[in-house]
Write a protein that holds these residues in place. Structure first.
Motif, PDB file in Angstrom:
ATOM      1  N   VAL A   5       0.856  -1.185   0.000  1.00  0.00           N
ATOM      2  CA  VAL A   5       0.000   0.000   0.000  1.00  0.00           C
ATOM      3  C   VAL A   5       0.890   1.233   0.000  1.00  0.00           C
ATOM      4  O   VAL A   5       2.015   1.205   0.501  1.00  0.00           O
ATOM      5  CB  VAL A   5      -0.947   0.032   1.227  1.00  0.00           C
ATOM      6  CG1 VAL A   5      -1.968  -1.077   1.148  1.00  0.00           C
ATOM      7  CG2 VAL A   5      -0.158  -0.059   2.529  1.00  0.00           C
ATOM      8  N   ASP A  42      -0.297   4.393   1.087  1.00  0.00           N
ATOM      9  CA  ASP A  42      -0.700   5.316   2.148  1.00  0.00           C
ATOM     10  C   ASP A  42      -1.417   4.515   3.240  1.00  0.00           C
ATOM     11  O   ASP A  42      -2.317   3.716   2.935  1.00  0.00           O
ATOM     12  CB  ASP A  42      -1.649   6.372   1.565  1.00  0.00           C
ATOM     13  CG  ASP A  42      -1.901   7.527   2.526  1.00  0.00           C
ATOM     14  OD1 ASP A  42      -2.099   7.241   3.726  1.00  0.00           O
ATOM     15  OD2 ASP A  42      -1.904   8.689   2.079  1.00  0.00           O
ATOM     16  N   LYS A  44      -4.099  -7.692  -6.936  1.00  0.00           N
ATOM     17  CA  LYS A  44      -3.554  -6.420  -6.479  1.00  0.00           C
ATOM     18  C   LYS A  44      -2.417  -5.910  -7.362  1.00  0.00           C
ATOM     19  O   LYS A  44      -2.272  -4.709  -7.564  1.00  0.00           O
ATOM     20  CB  LYS A  44      -3.054  -6.554  -5.033  1.00  0.00           C
ATOM     21  CG  LYS A  44      -4.165  -6.713  -4.012  1.00  0.00           C
ATOM     22  CD  LYS A  44      -5.044  -5.470  -3.967  1.00  0.00           C
ATOM     23  CE  LYS A  44      -6.091  -5.549  -2.874  1.00  0.00           C
ATOM     24  NZ  LYS A  44      -6.939  -4.344  -2.816  1.00  0.00           N
ATOM     25  N   SER A  84      -7.903   4.161   9.838  1.00  0.00           N
ATOM     26  CA  SER A  84      -8.207   5.589  10.038  1.00  0.00           C
ATOM     27  C   SER A  84      -7.889   5.951  11.487  1.00  0.00           C
ATOM     28  O   SER A  84      -7.879   5.103  12.383  1.00  0.00           O
ATOM     29  CB  SER A  84      -9.686   5.866   9.756  1.00  0.00           C
ATOM     30  OG  SER A  84     -10.007   5.530   8.422  1.00  0.00           O
ATOM     31  N   SER A 144      -3.637   5.349   5.199  1.00  0.00           N
ATOM     32  CA  SER A 144      -5.071   5.648   5.281  1.00  0.00           C
ATOM     33  C   SER A 144      -5.896   4.709   4.404  1.00  0.00           C
ATOM     34  O   SER A 144      -7.125   4.659   4.522  1.00  0.00           O
ATOM     35  CB  SER A 144      -5.331   7.098   4.873  1.00  0.00           C
ATOM     36  OG  SER A 144      -4.923   7.324   3.531  1.00  0.00           O
ATOM     37  N   GLU A 145      -5.230   3.954   3.506  1.00  0.00           N
ATOM     38  CA  GLU A 145      -5.938   2.964   2.691  1.00  0.00           C
ATOM     39  C   GLU A 145      -6.389   1.786   3.546  1.00  0.00           C
ATOM     40  O   GLU A 145      -7.288   1.034   3.149  1.00  0.00           O
ATOM     41  CB  GLU A 145      -5.030   2.457   1.568  1.00  0.00           C
ATOM     42  CG  GLU A 145      -4.598   3.519   0.564  1.00  0.00           C
ATOM     43  CD  GLU A 145      -3.621   2.950  -0.463  1.00  0.00           C
ATOM     44  OE1 GLU A 145      -3.638   1.721  -0.656  1.00  0.00           O
ATOM     45  OE2 GLU A 145      -2.842   3.727  -1.041  1.00  0.00           O
TER      46      GLU A 145
END
Length: 433
Positions: free
Chosen positions: A57, A59, A117, A65, A61-62
């Motif tokens: 990933v 970030d 992915k 939170s 925040s993916e």
């Protein structure tokens, strides 16, 4: 009341491999996730980006939170307290549960679903809760040149190999794809009806024809069934991905073969020939074949007309090769068109200027003796009859005269033209006597 000693004892109990619950506090500049470990007396920890998810990933925040409560596993204590007290991992905790679930699924012989992915050299990387790898040879049951369309797709996989200790999960979509295609093929073939016209997409082209995708099943259009005119290669008429109408010629469910035709869905080249080539119209054409009695010229795809040798030039020529060659482009004028018989009579000479001083002889026999449309009349030479045949002379003369008249009628020539005026006069006298 909890004393300071009790708090210190509780902190000391957190060790490598322990499972803890923490609240997400912030995202650091280096994309680490800072968390507060619950019931720890204010201890904090950090989660590196690579320990946040099974797949890569960009970030944090993916995945999480700020304010989320998550479970983590302790990797090790951190000596630098400014960066937190412990190094934590979300993926390893989840992986333990996932590996256990996947192992049970594999033992039952069941399949799993997972999103693709990444596209990497040699295959696909999928997120099955843990990192799974699909070798290129196990994606489909046919060769795939470009895997980029697979990214983001959720596919069904069979488990080929599993090793939790080595973090190794090998998956295959090949068997699933084959089984699905066979099921769709059987169902689709049962729906096809001979002589029906359906829509399909050009799947691939070969030297001998085109394979058309009919929705789960492919049918073959042989090169001879692509167009009414001759086709050198299917790519001259078709492109991969093109949507076309085809007629179902035959369906062999046992052999899994479907025979299709494109040209049977198209108007025949002779259907409106009287409109396309009315009498007197002029067209450009290509000389396709030369014979001893004329030349066949293609004026429309699939439509050839005959230029009789007498219509090639004003002056007499021995053979069509004297003036024409195969593949030559010529201007022709339509003399007549017969759509039922699929015959087109053409002329080249009517579009040419007569040579200076040239006068065409009306009594010149222009058709060769081996033209199938003309029979050369048999001639009876009176001077070669023997005296012993004199008693049969009158009857023979009558039969000869009749034969000549019949042949003359077919060839549209006069008796005087074919026999000469003197011979014709003598023949008349013999017939009267």
């Amino acid at each position: 009341m909890t004393t300071m000693a009790d708090a210190l004892d509780s902190v000391l109990e957190i060790k490598k491999g322990d499972t803890v619950t923490a609240d997400v506090l912030a995202f650091d500049e280096d994309n680490q996730v800072r968390v507060a470990i619950k019931n720890s007396g204010g201890l904090e920890g950090v989660i590196p980006l690579k320990e946040l998810a099974a797949t890569r990933v960009e970030d944090p925040s993916e995945v999480v939170s700020i304010g989320d409560e998550i479970e983590l596993v302790v990797l090790k204590p951190i000596k630098d307290k400014e960066n937190g007290n412990f190094l934590l991992s979300k993926t390893q905790l989840e992986a333990k549960k996932v590996w256990a679930d996947i192992k049970e699924i594999a033992e039952r012989g069941e399949t799993i679903e997972a999103p693709v992915k990444e596209i990497v050299k040699g295959g696909l990387v999928v997120d099955a809760g843990v990192r799974g790898f699909v070798p290129a040879s196990m994606v489909e049951d046919y060769f795939v040149d470009d895997f980029s369309p697979y990214k983001g797709q959720t596919l069904e996989f069979k488990i080929v190999e599993i090793d939790a200790d080595e973090n190794r999960l090998i998956l295959s979509h090949k068997e699933i794809a084959r089984e699905k295609r066979e099921a769709e093929r059987t169902e689709r073939m049962g729906q096809l009806e001979e002589d029906s016209i359906i829509e399909g997409k050009v799947a691939r082209l070969t030297n001998f024809g085109a394979f058309i995708d009919l929705g789960g099943v492919d049918g073959l259009v042989h090169i001879s069934r692509i167009a009414h005119e001759h086709v050198k290669h299917p790519s001259d008429k078709l492109t991969v991905g093109e949507v076309i109408n085809v007629k179902v010629l035959s369906v062999d469910e046992e052999e899994g073969r479907i025979s299709l035709s494109i040209k049977d869905t198209l108007a025949g080249p002779w259907d409106d020939i009287e409109e396309k080539a009315p009498e007197g119209s002029v067209h450009k054409g290509i000389v396709k074949r030369l014979t001893n009695f004329g030349a066949f010229v293609e004026v429309f795809p699939g439509v050839e007309g005959l230029v009789h040798i007498s219509q090639i030039a004003h002056e007499h020529i021995a053979t069509p090769e004297d003036r024409l060659t195969e593949g030559q482009e010529v201007d022709v004028k339509v003399l007549s068109a017969d759509p039922e018989a699929q015959r087109l009579s053409l002329s080249i000479k009517t579009l040419l200027e007569k040579p200076e001083g040239f006068e065409e002889k009306q009594d010149e026999i222009s058709r060769p003796t081996n033209d199938p449309h003309t029979r050369k009349p048999k001639q009876n030479n009176r001077n070669t009859q023997s005296r012993s045949q004199a008693k049969n002379h009158n009857q023979s003369s009558k039969n000869t005269s009749s034969s000549i008249n019949d042949s003359a009628s077919e060839g549209s020539f006069t008796l005087g033209d074919m026999l000469g005026s003197d011979a014709f006069k003598n023949l008349q006298e013999d017939t009267e006597n």
